[in-house]
Design an enzyme around this catalytic site. Structure first.
Site, mmCIF file in Angstrom:
data_model
loop_
_atom_site.group_PDB
_atom_site.id
_atom_site.type_symbol
_atom_site.label_atom_id
_atom_site.label_comp_id
_atom_site.label_asym_id
_atom_site.label_seq_id
_atom_site.Cartn_x
_atom_site.Cartn_y
_atom_site.Cartn_z
ATOM 1 N N ASP A 129 19.040 18.310 -15.234
ATOM 2 C CA ASP A 129 18.766 17.064 -14.528
ATOM 3 C C ASP A 129 20.014 16.195 -14.658
ATOM 4 O O ASP A 129 20.834 16.386 -15.563
ATOM 5 C CB ASP A 129 17.543 16.393 -15.167
ATOM 6 C CG ASP A 129 17.291 15.008 -14.628
ATOM 7 O OD1 ASP A 129 17.213 14.852 -13.396
ATOM 8 O OD2 ASP A 129 17.187 14.069 -15.445
ATOM 9 N N ASP A 173 20.254 12.219 -13.917
ATOM 10 C CA ASP A 173 20.104 10.840 -14.384
ATOM 11 C C ASP A 173 19.472 10.754 -15.766
ATOM 12 O O ASP A 173 18.384 11.284 -16.004
ATOM 13 C CB ASP A 173 19.269 10.043 -13.391
ATOM 14 C CG ASP A 173 19.958 9.886 -12.049
ATOM 15 O OD1 ASP A 173 21.163 10.179 -11.964
ATOM 16 O OD2 ASP A 173 19.290 9.463 -11.087
#
Length: 232
Positions: free
Chosen positions: A14, A16
Site C-alpha cells: 500500500d 499512503d
C-alpha cells in the site's frame, strides 16, 4: 506499467501511510495548486485532512470527498500535462515523504527475487511515477478515463479501495501464476484486511486502531515504518 507473466512471488505495498508518510494525493494537491487548478481553500482543507490522516488513519468521508473533487479538477486536463506534473510533484514533495526503511524493505524483496507492486487507490499516473522512481516492478492503481488525450473526469474501472484492491491483487496473482502463500502484503488500513488476508505473509504497518486490533487477534506482525526490519 505493463504486467509481465512470471511465477515469482510478489510483495504488495500500500502507498499512503505505509510506504509514504501521509497521503500521496496531498502532494499532488500542492502541485495542482501551483498549476492554478486548485484554490487556497482546497489547500487549507487538504492540509487539515493530511494532518488528521497522519495522526488517525483513513477517514471514509474525507476519502470520498477528495475522490469527487479530484475527478472534477482533472476534467479536461491533458494526460501529458498530468504526467509531467506527477513527475515534478514526486521530485519536489513525495520523494522526501517516502519512509526510507520501507523503501529499503521493498528493495530487499527485489533482491530476494520477488516482484514488488504498489497497490493503491491513488490515480495510476501518480502511482506509476512512485513505482518507477523507486525501481519497483509496477503499480496497481485507480484508472481515469481518457478521451482525445484528456481526462474526462470519470473513473476507468474500479476505484482501488478495500475489496477492489484485493481483487486487483488477486487478478495479478492469477495472471502471473504466483502462489499467494509465498507472497507478502503491507498496509496501514482496516480497509486492506482483504488484501492482507489474501497472502501468506501479511504485515501491518503503522496501523489504524481497527487494523491493529485485527492484527493482534490474527497474530500478524506489525512494523514501525520508522525502523522497519528486513523480510525473511
Amino acid at each position: 506499467m505493463r504486467e509481465q507473466a512470471t511465477s515469482s512471488a510478489i510483495a504488495f505495498f500500500d502507498v499512503d501511510n505505509t510506504l509514504v508518510h501521509g497521503a500521496s494525493a496531498f502532494h499532488l494537491v500542492r502541485g495542482l495548486r501551483a498549476a492554478g487548478l486548485l484554490s487556497v481553500r482546497d489547500i487549507v482543507d487538504a492540509m487539515w485532512k493530511q494532518a488528521r490522516f497522519k495522526a488517525r488513519g483513513e477517514n471514509d468521508r474525507h476519502l470520498a470527498s477528495a475522490r469527487a473533487r479530484g475527478l472534477a479538477v482533472l476534467t479536461g486536463v491533458p494526460v501529458a500535462d498530468m504526467d509531467r506534473l506527477a513527475a515534478d510533484v514526486y521530485a519536489r514533495h513525495t520523494e522526501a515523504a517516502v519512509w526510507p526503511a520501507m523503501a529499503r524493505l521493498a528493495q530487499d524483496h527485489l533482491a530476494h527475487g520477488r516482484e514488488v507492486w504498489l497497490v493503491t487507490a491513488s490515480p495510476a499516473f501518480l502511482a506509476d511515477v512512485i513505482a518507477r522512481r523507486l525501481g519497483l516492478t509496477g503499480a496497481l492503481a485507480s484508472g481515469l478515463e481518457v478521451h482525445d488525450g484528456r481526462y474526462t473526469g470519470r473513473q476507468d474501472g474500479e476505484f482501488l479501495h478495500g475489496e477492489h484492491k484485493a481483487a486487483a491483487a488477486r487478478r495479478l496473482l492469477d495472471r502471473t501464476g504466483s502462489d499467494p502463500e509465498a507472497c507478502w502484503a503491507y498496509s496501514d488500513s482496516r480497509h486492506d484486511i482483504p488484501l492482507l488476508s489474501l497472502v501468506g505473509h501479511p504485515v501491518v504497518v503503522n496501523p489504524d486502531r481497527q487494523l491493529a486490533a485485527h492484527a493482534r487477534a490474527a497474530g500478524w506482525p506489525v512494523l514501525d515504518p520508522r525502523r522497519a526490519g528486513r523480510p525473511a
